[in-house]
Design a protein around this motif. Structure first.
Motif, PDB file in Angstrom:
ATOM      1  N   GLU A 156     -19.565  21.547  13.180  1.00  0.00           N
ATOM      2  CA  GLU A 156     -19.755  22.215  11.897  1.00  0.00           C
ATOM      3  C   GLU A 156     -21.057  21.783  11.256  1.00  0.00           C
ATOM      4  O   GLU A 156     -21.458  20.628  11.365  1.00  0.00           O
ATOM      5  CB  GLU A 156     -18.593  21.891  10.951  1.00  0.00           C
ATOM      6  N   THR A 158     -22.961  21.397   7.635  1.00  0.00           N
ATOM      7  CA  THR A 158     -22.652  21.259   6.217  1.00  0.00           C
ATOM      8  C   THR A 158     -23.936  21.037   5.419  1.00  0.00           C
ATOM      9  O   THR A 158     -24.963  20.635   5.964  1.00  0.00           O
ATOM     10  CB  THR A 158     -21.698  20.079   5.968  1.00  0.00           C
ATOM     11  N   LYS A 160     -25.042  19.109   1.779  1.00  0.00           N
ATOM     12  CA  LYS A 160     -24.565  18.242   0.710  1.00  0.00           C
ATOM     13  C   LYS A 160     -25.193  18.631  -0.624  1.00  0.00           C
ATOM     14  O   LYS A 160     -26.410  18.767  -0.729  1.00  0.00           O
ATOM     15  CB  LYS A 160     -24.888  16.768   1.022  1.00  0.00           C
ATOM     16  N   SER A 165     -20.028  15.961  -2.206  1.00  0.00           N
ATOM     17  CA  SER A 165     -19.691  15.983  -0.791  1.00  0.00           C
ATOM     18  C   SER A 165     -20.251  17.235  -0.137  1.00  0.00           C
ATOM     19  O   SER A 165     -20.651  18.189  -0.815  1.00  0.00           O
ATOM     20  CB  SER A 165     -18.168  15.943  -0.617  1.00  0.00           C
ATOM     21  N   GLY A 166     -20.258  17.251   1.181  1.00  0.00           N
ATOM     22  CA  GLY A 166     -20.812  18.380   1.900  1.00  0.00           C
ATOM     23  C   GLY A 166     -19.846  19.551   1.979  1.00  0.00           C
ATOM     24  O   GLY A 166     -18.632  19.375   1.943  1.00  0.00           O
ATOM     25  N   HIS A 167     -20.404  20.752   2.080  1.00  0.00           N
ATOM     26  CA  HIS A 167     -19.591  21.939   2.279  1.00  0.00           C
ATOM     27  C   HIS A 167     -20.191  22.743   3.424  1.00  0.00           C
ATOM     28  O   HIS A 167     -21.405  22.709   3.668  1.00  0.00           O
ATOM     29  CB  HIS A 167     -19.529  22.790   1.009  1.00  0.00           C
ATOM     30  N   LYS A 168     -19.337  23.451   4.136  1.00  0.00           N
ATOM     31  CA  LYS A 168     -19.815  24.205   5.292  1.00  0.00           C
ATOM     32  C   LYS A 168     -20.786  25.296   4.865  1.00  0.00           C
ATOM     33  O   LYS A 168     -20.616  25.924   3.834  1.00  0.00           O
ATOM     34  CB  LYS A 168     -18.637  24.806   6.059  1.00  0.00           C
TER      35      LYS A 168
END
Length: 352
Positions: A156, A158, A160, A165-168
């Motif tokens: 995946e 991501t 940040k 936090s990281g998101h896709k």
């Protein structure tokens, strides 16, 4: 060289792919058809002419958007993907009535397929596929008839947020390191957020483990390759190295930004981890008269880059032999030729 396609596809063409020898070409369209073209000669000139078509019951149920040829070591095998979120693998079969294209596999992909690319032949009959849901997966054929395909790896991407936090983030482009001297597989990916990252396969067997390769900037910081304005990456291309001590990756974005990044391997790293020191050798917003750039591709030696965009032109870029950037101390890359399409009415009846 001439290839007249008027009247062959009945709707918008999404992709054209050449096989490794350049003797065959495939095109796909919103009309859901895939047309095969063979290189021949007419009136002493090289010319692509239609030799086959993939349609009928096995065709995609929506627009066909991406094509990729497998290595000729596996025969005539072509992959396609479309807006129906499926990857189809096709093989040319010779019969007494002539050559036909049979479907080997039909694989559903979650998240929407954005790009497909076969791996270099030393890694087997394997294909990488990126999706809008932020994943990249690798699928490999097993057996001698290439009809059984299974997923062997997935990772995946991501992004940040500041302090979060990281998101896709959707993956919009991918390419493999084409070198046949590499022992480990590497993939470069581009995202809808305008970032380019490089990944390496660490595992083995039927379950691969992929990890992101640290890319160190001149100040030692580790960040992805970032395009201006964060515009979506439309294409990435990893150059053949031909014995060079560095790697070249080209990328382009929807806002018309063209980037060439040079990557030097760092040999002394903690835990013998693969790392690259990166230098931007070409960063040119508006490379195609400020139009969107949709495709970048290297020649077989990795010395000339071609780019195409909404201005309707193909531009060729080469490294200067005598000019050096005073900041990076790297040779400057320049546009050496602009290929403008010939109007269709001038092609009809010509031997261009």
């Amino acid at each position: 060289m001439d290839c007249q396609m008027q009247g062959e596809h009945t709707s918008f063409m999404h992709d054209i792919a050449l096989c490794s020898s350049g003797k065959r070409m495939a095109s796909c369209s919103t009309d859901r058809k895939i047309i095969i073209w063979d290189l021949g000669y007419s009136s002493g000139k090289q010319k692509y002419t239609r030799s086959g078509i993939i349609d009928g019951r096995s065709m995609h149920s929506a627009s066909v958007t991406n094509l990729s040829w497998a290595s000729s070591a596996y025969g005539s095998i072509l992959a396609s993907s479309g807006l129906d979120n499926r990857i189809k693998i096709w093989q040319e079969v010779n019969t007494k009535d002539g050559a036909t294209w049979d479907i080997l596999s039909d694989m559903p992909i979650t998240g929407g397929v954005t790009a497909i690319k076969f791996a270099p032949r030393q890694f087997g009959l394997k294909i990488g596929a990126s999706s809008g849901d932020g994943t990249v997966q690798t699928l490999v054929a097993s057996g001698t008839n290439f009809k059984d395909w299974s997923q062997v790896g997935i990772f995946e991407l991501t992004k940040k947020a500041d302090g979060g936090s990281g998101h896709k983030v959707g993956v919009t482009a991918l390419d493999w390191n084409p070198s046949n001297l590499e022992e480990k597989e590497m993939i470069v990916c581009g995202t809808e957020a305008g970032e380019v990252s490089v990944w390496i396969m660490d595992g083995s067997g039927m379950r691969e483990k992929w990890s992101q390769i640290p890319l160190r900037q001149g100040d030692g910081s580790i960040i992805p390759i970032i395009h201006s304005k964060g515009s979506a990456i439309t294409s990435v291309s990893w150059a053949p190295s031909i014995g060079r001590k560095y790697q070249l990756i080209a990328s382009c974005s929807k806002d018309g930004h063209l980037l060439i990044t040079k990557m030097y391997p760092i040999t002394e790293t903690a835990n013998s981890q693969v790392e690259f020191r990166v230098v931007t050798v070409l960063s040119l917003p508006g490379a195609h008269s400020r139009n969107s750039i949709w495709r970048v591709s290297w020649n077989l030696t990795g010395t000339t880059l071609a780019s195409s965009g909404d201005d309707g032109n193909v531009r060729l870029w080469k490294q200067s032999l005598c000019e050096v950037d005073p900041t990076t101390k790297e040779p400057i890359w320049k546009e050496v030729q602009c290929l403008q399409p010939q109007p269709v009415e001038e092609l009809v009846g010509s031997t261009y």
